[in-house]
Each structure stands twice: as structure tokens, then as C-alpha cells.
Design a protein around this motif. Structure first.
Motif, mmCIF file in Angstrom:
data_model
loop_
_atom_site.group_PDB
_atom_site.id
_atom_site.type_symbol
_atom_site.label_atom_id
_atom_site.label_comp_id
_atom_site.label_asym_id
_atom_site.label_seq_id
_atom_site.Cartn_x
_atom_site.Cartn_y
_atom_site.Cartn_z
ATOM 1 N N PRO A 83 -16.853 11.242 34.576
ATOM 2 C CA PRO A 83 -16.345 12.434 35.270
ATOM 3 C C PRO A 83 -17.043 13.683 34.741
ATOM 4 N N THR A 84 -17.655 14.450 35.618
ATOM 5 C CA THR A 84 -18.485 15.581 35.190
ATOM 6 C C THR A 84 -17.704 16.615 34.390
ATOM 7 N N GLU A 85 -16.408 16.737 34.664
ATOM 8 C CA GLU A 85 -15.616 17.750 33.971
ATOM 9 C C GLU A 85 -15.070 17.256 32.634
ATOM 10 N N ALA A 86 -15.267 15.981 32.326
ATOM 11 C CA ALA A 86 -14.714 15.435 31.078
ATOM 12 C C ALA A 86 -15.635 14.366 30.515
ATOM 13 N N ILE A 87 -16.941 14.631 30.503
ATOM 14 C CA ILE A 87 -17.905 13.650 30.005
ATOM 15 C C ILE A 87 -17.649 13.288 28.536
ATOM 16 N N PRO A 88 -17.466 14.278 27.632
ATOM 17 C CA PRO A 88 -17.234 13.900 26.229
ATOM 18 C C PRO A 88 -15.981 13.047 26.048
ATOM 19 N N THR A 89 -14.906 13.371 26.762
ATOM 20 C CA THR A 89 -13.664 12.605 26.640
ATOM 21 C C THR A 89 -13.848 11.167 27.093
ATOM 22 N N ALA A 90 -14.446 10.986 28.276
ATOM 23 C CA ALA A 90 -14.634 9.637 28.808
ATOM 24 C C ALA A 90 -15.556 8.813 27.912
ATOM 25 N N LEU A 91 -16.652 9.411 27.466
ATOM 26 C CA LEU A 91 -17.604 8.693 26.618
ATOM 27 C C LEU A 91 -16.974 8.329 25.281
ATOM 28 N N LEU A 92 -16.244 9.270 24.693
ATOM 29 C CA LEU A 92 -15.594 9.007 23.403
ATOM 30 C C LEU A 92 -14.595 7.862 23.505
ATOM 31 N N PHE A 93 -13.750 7.899 24.521
ATOM 32 C CA PHE A 93 -12.690 6.889 24.592
ATOM 33 C C PHE A 93 -13.218 5.537 25.056
ATOM 34 N N PHE A 94 -14.282 5.507 25.843
ATOM 35 C CA PHE A 94 -14.893 4.218 26.154
ATOM 36 C C PHE A 94 -15.452 3.597 24.879
ATOM 37 N N ASN A 95 -16.125 4.401 24.070
ATOM 38 C CA ASN A 95 -16.685 3.900 22.818
ATOM 39 C C ASN A 95 -15.582 3.439 21.866
ATOM 40 N N LEU A 96 -14.488 4.214 21.797
ATOM 41 C CA LEU A 96 -13.358 3.804 20.958
ATOM 42 C C LEU A 96 -12.753 2.499 21.456
ATOM 43 N N GLY A 97 -12.723 2.325 22.781
ATOM 44 C CA GLY A 97 -12.216 1.085 23.332
ATOM 45 C C GLY A 97 -13.089 -0.102 22.955
ATOM 46 N N VAL A 98 -14.408 0.084 23.005
ATOM 47 C CA VAL A 98 -15.329 -0.976 22.589
ATOM 48 C C VAL A 98 -15.075 -1.350 21.130
ATOM 49 N N GLU A 99 -14.909 -0.344 20.281
ATOM 50 C CA GLU A 99 -14.683 -0.607 18.855
ATOM 51 C C GLU A 99 -13.339 -1.292 18.630
ATOM 52 N N ALA A 100 -12.316 -0.860 19.360
ATOM 53 C CA ALA A 100 -11.000 -1.488 19.212
ATOM 54 C C ALA A 100 -11.062 -2.961 19.609
ATOM 55 N N GLY A 101 -11.763 -3.248 20.713
ATOM 56 C CA GLY A 101 -11.903 -4.639 21.136
ATOM 57 C C GLY A 101 -12.665 -5.471 20.127
ATOM 58 N N GLN A 102 -13.699 -4.896 19.559
ATOM 59 C CA GLN A 102 -14.484 -5.611 18.553
ATOM 60 C C GLN A 102 -13.649 -5.910 17.311
ATOM 61 N N LEU A 103 -12.888 -4.931 16.851
ATOM 62 C CA LEU A 103 -12.046 -5.135 15.668
ATOM 63 C C LEU A 103 -10.926 -6.133 15.943
ATOM 64 N N LEU A 104 -10.363 -6.107 17.147
ATOM 65 C CA LEU A 104 -9.332 -7.080 17.510
ATOM 66 C C LEU A 104 -9.897 -8.500 17.459
#
Length: 333
Positions: free
Chosen positions: A264-285
Motif C-alpha cells: 500500500p503506497t500510503e503505508a509501505i514501511p508498515t506493510a514491509l515491516l510486518f510482513f518481515n516480522l511475520g516471516v520471522e515469527a513463522g521461522q521461529l515457530l
């Protein structure tokens, strides 16, 4: 937990992965984007991924107040199909429901993004268990963070090639400090290329990335055998360095999902940050689940035979070699 008992857990995972190689490729969601260009008039983008050259059979059902305007424009390649058309929705979309027909039968998600004329946006996620979403008409960063983090978690947990690479690292590395350092290096590396590729700063052809990811698994599996034979390789002495190098490569694979749905153009940092956090959470799980099950087996079972660890390495390497050959063939076809 002994090394042999840890291998018991990993052998179970390897057998399961070998039975479902078809889902080794990245899981890409569909995208439905609605942009309000005039009052109650929306430009619709419907992007559906293809698997094996066949477009997924999904169809969005818009609210009853919406009517199609003009002739739809279609474009299709081997990776996805795109449809663009205009919609006229009396009284707007706020409070309306969008359902995705066919989603219940598939293993994917649909990201629904609405951009309103007043600058408000909302991002929702339709799933096989919940294929209908209700629009509110309000911008909500929590919607964006929740949708993208869940996409990241699902992406890593359903990306078997990435999980096999992590599995091979767990087999290769002994000791908590070395394991933490290796996983941290992998995390830092793929975060760099994930951000760079998503923002358009770096580009590597997706087909080449998938082939190299499979080849990286072959390499680490071979290193497990070398270690068992007493060879003091760079991977054995500095596993964090190899994890970092291949983590850069795997980051391009993670970015493929964001390439399909965009940010989303108005929230690029938010979307990118939380997608990356989701990847890390899945990896740690995933890592935690393996270690917990291995610990439970330690308390219940005797030690596994000596041949089990190299047997797992050969199984992982053989499967990854098949993927490598298959994906290289795709590049040249």
C-alpha cells in the motif's frame, strides 16, 4: 536433546516434505484492488496467480450495489492473470461485502485493498476458512499490519524449500550459541534483500532465484555429509557466514509474495515491516516446534541409529536436487 534424537524429528519432516513437493514453490496470494477514481466509481484490479501454467479458479463477488462498466481488460502470462475493469457502486463500498468464490477449495489467500477518494484506505484478507470480508470505509493501520504479518507467517510455513534449508542448518550446527548466531545471520541477510527487492532497488529473475534456493539446500545437505566424514569446511567452522550468504538469496524468494500483491503506497514501511516480522515469527515457530518435539522424544525413546543423520541429509539433498533440475529447466524452456 541428543543430536540423534533431533534427527528423528527431522526425518519425519523430510518424509512429509518428500510426499508434497508440489507445494515447494512460493505460495502467492491473489490481489483484489479497488481504487476510487470518482465518487462511487472504482478502478478494479484482479490479479490471480497461476500454478503449473493454470490460473487459479477464483472469482470475486462484489456487493449487489456494484455494476461493471465498460469492457474488462485481460492480460495473462505463465505466472498470473490480471483483469482490469471499472465498477460503479451506488452509495460507495462502506459496509459492503466482498466474497471470493472458489477460495474454500484452494490453499491460498486473497488480499483485498481499497483506496478511497478521500485518502482513506483499508486492507483486508480473505482466506479459505473466511472467504467473505466486510468493508468499513476507514483507514486502519492495524488492518495492514495484521494482514501482512499473517501473510508472512503463512508464506514461510508453507514454503517447504525455505523450511528444508532451516532444517539442514539445524542438523549442521551444534550448540545453542552457534545456532542462535546462525539463525540470526540468516534473518539479517534475508531482511536486507527482502526490503531491497520489494522497494525495487535490487532485481533478480524469479525463476533464477527459485533454482538457486533449491541449489542452496543441496549445498547445505552436502555439508552435513562432509562434516560427518571429518572434513573441516568453512560451513562447519563458520556456519553463520554461509547462513548469511544464502539468506541474501532466500530474501528474494520471500519478496516474491510482495511482488504479486504489492505494498500500500500510503503505508509501505508498515506493510514491509510486518510482513518481515511475520516471516520471522513463522521461522521461529518452526524451529521451536522441531526442538520441542525432539525434546519430547528424548524423554520417551532410545537414541536413533548412527545412519539416520546422513540418511536425512541424503534425502534432503536428493529432493532439493530434483527441484534444482526442475527449476533450471523452467528457465530454459
Amino acid at each position: 536433546m541428543t543430536r540423534r534424537l533431533g534427527a528423528v524429528v527431522l526425518l519425519v519432516w523430510t518424509v512429509l516434505a518428500a510426499e508434497i513437493p508440489a507445494i515447494a514453490h512460493e505460495v502467492r496470494p491473489a490481489l483484489l484492488q479497488l481504487t476510487e477514481v470518482e465518487t462511487d466509481r472504482y478502478a478494479m484490479l484482479w490479479r490471480v496467480p497461476a500454478r503449473g501454467g493454470r490460473v487459479l479458479r477464483l472469482e470475486p463477488q462484489m456487493p449487489a450495489t456494484c455494476q461493471s462498466s465498460g469492457v474488462p481488460q485481460l492480460r495473462q502470462n505463465g505466472a498470473r492473470m490480471e483483469q482490469r475493469r471499472d465498477l460503479i457502486c451506488e452509495d460507495g463500498l462502506g459496509g459492503g461485502e466482498i466474497a471470493i468464490d472458489g477460495l474454500q477449495r484452494l490453499r491460498t489467500d486473497v488480499l483485498i485493498r481499497v483506496v478511497y477518494l478521500n485518502g482513506g484506505t483499508e486492507t483486508l484478507r480473505a482466506t479459505p476458512t473466511n472467504p467473505t470480508v466486510t468493508l468499513t470505509g476507514h483507514r486502519d493501520l492495524l488492518q495492514i499490519s495484521g494482514a501482512y504479518s499473517l501473510l508472512g507467517i503463512e508464506h514461510i510455513l508453507l514454503g517447504i524449500d525455505h523450511l528444508l534449508f532451516v532444517t539442514a542448518l539445524l542438523l549442521l550446527v551444534s550448540g545453542w550459541r552457534r545456532l542462535v548466531g546462525t539463525v540470526t545471520a540468516f534473518t539479517l541477510a534475508h531482511s536486507i534483500t527482502l526490503a531491497g527487492a520489494t522497494l525495487g532497488l535490487i532485481y533478480v529473475p524469479p525463476a533464477l532465484v527459485e533454482a538457486l534456493i533449491a541449489l542452496s539446500i543441496v549445498f547445505v545437505a552436502a555439508e552435513i555429509i562432509h562434516l560427518r566424514r571429518g572434513r573441516n569446511t568453512l560451513t562447519a567452522t563458520r556456519p553463520w557466514l554461509i547462513a548469511f550468504a544464502f539468506g541474501l538469496l532466500h530474501g528474494f524468494g520471500f519478496a516474491s509474495v510482495l511482488d504479486a500483491i504489492g505494498l500500500p503506497t500510503e503505508a509501505i514501511p508498515t506493510a514491509l515491516l510486518f510482513f518481515n516480522l511475520g516471516v520471522e515469527a513463522g521461522q521461529l515457530l518452526f524451529i521451536a516446534a522441531l526442538l520441542l518435539v525432539a525434546r519430547a522424544l528424548t524423554l520417551l525413546c532410545a537414541e536413533a541409529p548412527d545412519w539416520l543423520r546422513p540418511g536425512i541429509a541424503y534425502a534432503i539433498g536428493t529432493l532439493a536436487a530434483f527441484w534444482t533440475t526442475e527449476r533450471i529447466a523452467v528457465i530454459w524452456l
